[in-house]
Design a protein around this motif. Sequence first.
Motif, PDB file in Angstrom:
ATOM      1  N   GLU A 120      29.612  41.276 -46.005  1.00 45.13           N
ATOM      2  CA  GLU A 120      30.603  41.208 -47.081  1.00 45.13           C
ATOM      3  C   GLU A 120      31.314  39.860 -47.107  1.00 45.13           C
ATOM      4  OE1 GLU A 120      32.985  44.644 -46.233  1.00 45.13           O
ATOM      5  OE2 GLU A 120      31.419  46.007 -46.921  1.00 45.13           O
ATOM      6  N   SER A 121      31.296  39.161 -45.984  1.00 45.19           N
ATOM      7  CA  SER A 121      31.874  37.826 -45.874  1.00 45.19           C
ATOM      8  C   SER A 121      31.419  37.238 -44.539  1.00 45.19           C
ATOM      9  CB  SER A 121      33.410  37.878 -45.930  1.00 45.19           C
ATOM     10  OG  SER A 121      33.923  38.589 -44.815  1.00 45.19           O
ATOM     11  N   GLY A 122      31.760  35.983 -44.324  1.00 46.23           N
ATOM     12  CA  GLY A 122      31.386  35.353 -43.065  1.00 46.23           C
ATOM     13  C   GLY A 122      32.228  34.128 -42.775  1.00 46.23           C
ATOM     14  N   ARG A 123      32.161  33.720 -41.525  1.00 46.27           N
ATOM     15  CA  ARG A 123      32.842  32.493 -41.081  1.00 46.27           C
ATOM     16  C   ARG A 123      31.869  31.741 -40.188  1.00 46.27           C
ATOM     17  NH1 ARG A 123      37.507  29.998 -41.493  1.00 46.27           N
ATOM     18  NH2 ARG A 123      38.449  28.906 -39.761  1.00 46.27           N
ATOM     19  N   GLY A 129      32.631  21.064 -38.360  1.00 45.83           N
ATOM     20  CA  GLY A 129      33.634  21.801 -39.111  1.00 45.83           C
ATOM     21  C   GLY A 129      33.399  23.303 -39.146  1.00 45.83           C
ATOM     22  N   ILE A 130      34.357  23.984 -39.737  1.00 44.98           N
ATOM     23  CA  ILE A 130      34.297  25.430 -39.888  1.00 44.98           C
ATOM     24  C   ILE A 130      34.521  25.774 -41.359  1.00 44.98           C
ATOM     25  CG2 ILE A 130      35.076  25.947 -37.549  1.00 44.98           C
ATOM     26  CD1 ILE A 130      37.869  26.434 -38.691  1.00 44.98           C
ATOM     27  N   GLY A 131      34.161  26.975 -41.731  1.00 44.40           N
ATOM     28  CA  GLY A 131      34.371  27.384 -43.111  1.00 44.40           C
ATOM     29  C   GLY A 131      34.029  28.837 -43.322  1.00 44.40           C
ATOM     30  N   ASN A 132      34.283  29.310 -44.516  1.00 46.50           N
ATOM     31  CA  ASN A 132      34.042  30.706 -44.875  1.00 46.50           C
ATOM     32  C   ASN A 132      32.934  30.801 -45.905  1.00 46.50           C
ATOM     33  OD1 ASN A 132      36.236  31.769 -43.305  1.00 46.50           O
ATOM     34  ND2 ASN A 132      37.595  30.866 -44.823  1.00 46.50           N
ATOM     35  N   ILE A 133      32.285  31.951 -45.940  1.00 51.45           N
ATOM     36  CA  ILE A 133      31.304  32.265 -46.961  1.00 51.45           C
ATOM     37  C   ILE A 133      31.726  33.600 -47.575  1.00 51.45           C
ATOM     38  CG2 ILE A 133      29.727  33.255 -45.251  1.00 51.45           C
ATOM     39  CD1 ILE A 133      27.399  32.413 -47.056  1.00 51.45           C
ATOM     40  N   THR A 134      31.750  33.654 -48.896  1.00 49.09           N
ATOM     41  CA  THR A 134      32.242  34.837 -49.592  1.00 49.09           C
ATOM     42  C   THR A 134      31.092  35.763 -49.979  1.00 49.09           C
ATOM     43  OG1 THR A 134      32.040  33.846 -51.788  1.00 49.09           O
ATOM     44  CG2 THR A 134      34.126  33.460 -50.591  1.00 49.09           C
ATOM     45  N   LYS A 135      31.445  36.987 -50.342  1.00 49.73           N
ATOM     46  CA  LYS A 135      30.465  37.951 -50.831  1.00 49.73           C
ATOM     47  C   LYS A 135      29.763  37.405 -52.070  1.00 49.73           C
ATOM     48  CE  LYS A 135      28.754  42.223 -51.318  1.00 49.73           C
ATOM     49  NZ  LYS A 135      27.324  42.242 -51.098  1.00 49.73           N
ATOM     50  N   GLN A 136      30.508  36.756 -52.943  1.00 52.79           N
ATOM     51  CA  GLN A 136      29.926  36.182 -54.152  1.00 52.79           C
ATOM     52  C   GLN A 136      28.870  35.125 -53.805  1.00 52.79           C
ATOM     53  OE1 GLN A 136      32.777  34.312 -56.769  1.00 52.79           O
ATOM     54  NE2 GLN A 136      31.307  34.082 -58.418  1.00 52.79           N
ATOM     55  N   ILE A 138      27.177  34.899 -50.986  1.00 55.95           N
ATOM     56  CA  ILE A 138      26.061  35.617 -50.360  1.00 55.95           C
ATOM     57  C   ILE A 138      25.179  36.242 -51.431  1.00 55.95           C
ATOM     58  CG2 ILE A 138      25.461  37.623 -48.924  1.00 55.95           C
ATOM     59  CD1 ILE A 138      28.090  36.980 -47.318  1.00 55.95           C
ATOM     60  N   ASP A 139      25.797  36.959 -52.371  1.00 59.20           N
ATOM     61  CA  ASP A 139      25.038  37.634 -53.424  1.00 59.20           C
ATOM     62  C   ASP A 139      24.266  36.649 -54.292  1.00 59.20           C
ATOM     63  OD1 ASP A 139      25.961  40.072 -52.491  1.00 59.20           O
ATOM     64  OD2 ASP A 139      27.462  40.320 -54.086  1.00 59.20           O
ATOM     65  N   LEU A 140      24.870  35.523 -54.607  1.00 60.39           N
ATOM     66  CA  LEU A 140      24.207  34.509 -55.417  1.00 60.39           C
ATOM     67  C   LEU A 140      22.983  33.948 -54.689  1.00 60.39           C
ATOM     68  CD1 LEU A 140      24.309  32.892 -58.072  1.00 60.39           C
ATOM     69  CD2 LEU A 140      25.722  31.211 -56.878  1.00 60.39           C
ATOM     70  N   PHE A 141      23.143  33.638 -53.415  1.00 59.52           N
ATOM     71  CA  PHE A 141      22.029  33.093 -52.623  1.00 59.52           C
ATOM     72  C   PHE A 141      20.915  34.134 -52.463  1.00 59.52           C
ATOM     73  CE2 PHE A 141      19.759  32.027 -48.728  1.00 59.52           C
ATOM     74  CZ  PHE A 141      19.506  30.682 -48.919  1.00 59.52           C
ATOM     75  N   ASP A 142      21.299  35.388 -52.290  1.00 61.18           N
ATOM     76  CA  ASP A 142      20.327  36.454 -52.004  1.00 61.18           C
ATOM     77  C   ASP A 142      19.667  37.037 -53.244  1.00 61.18           C
ATOM     78  OD1 ASP A 142      21.090  36.052 -49.404  1.00 61.18           O
ATOM     79  OD2 ASP A 142      21.982  38.026 -49.122  1.00 61.18           O
ATOM     80  N   HIS A 143      20.104  36.642 -54.420  1.00 59.18           N
ATOM     81  CA  HIS A 143      19.558  37.186 -55.668  1.00 59.18           C
ATOM     82  C   HIS A 143      18.035  37.052 -55.689  1.00 59.18           C
ATOM     83  CE1 HIS A 143      19.578  38.461 -59.808  1.00 59.18           C
ATOM     84  NE2 HIS A 143      18.848  37.400 -60.124  1.00 59.18           N
TER      85      HIS A 143
END
Length: 159
Positions: A120-123, A129-136, A138-143
């Motif tokens: 649902e999300s990730g870090r 560096g560090i950063g976040n990945i959102t559900k949106q 993830i869904d866009l990449f996995d389409h």
Amino acid sequence: MTIGEIDRLITDSMFANIGFIDLNGNPSIRRVFCTWHKGVGKHLISTNTSSMHVQALLLNPNACLYFENSKIFEGICFQGKAFVHFEKEFKEMCWKDGDEQYYPKGVEDEDYCIIEFAAESGRYYRYDGIGNITKQEIDLFDHNTEYVDNYDRLMECGE
């Protein structure tokens, strides 16, 4: 890290660590064999039905899944849900030659199941560096992706 680099980190990993809340309410982690991936957001884990993590996930599907490359100090921790599958479809898809040493009754073994982790999300973190990945994201990449097993490729590489 770009999402493409995150995908590469995942597909180059033979194992991941799954975090869950155990039956006593305590956080716990298990190292799991994880070579089946659908993009960056969904992952399949073959495991024992009788294991502590499966029993806990049946009651509370909240989990995290962590992939890492300790050689270059990078990793991604996904938060999401873990669904336990007993359907033959999942079990046959993930079955490997040699699994009968763990599951003597084969695909039909009642102690064999598949965990499907849905992020649902990730870090992520890396030396730069560090950063976040959102559900949106993830869904866009996995389409339009399908589950792919990287086991044979990883074995050829000597992972």
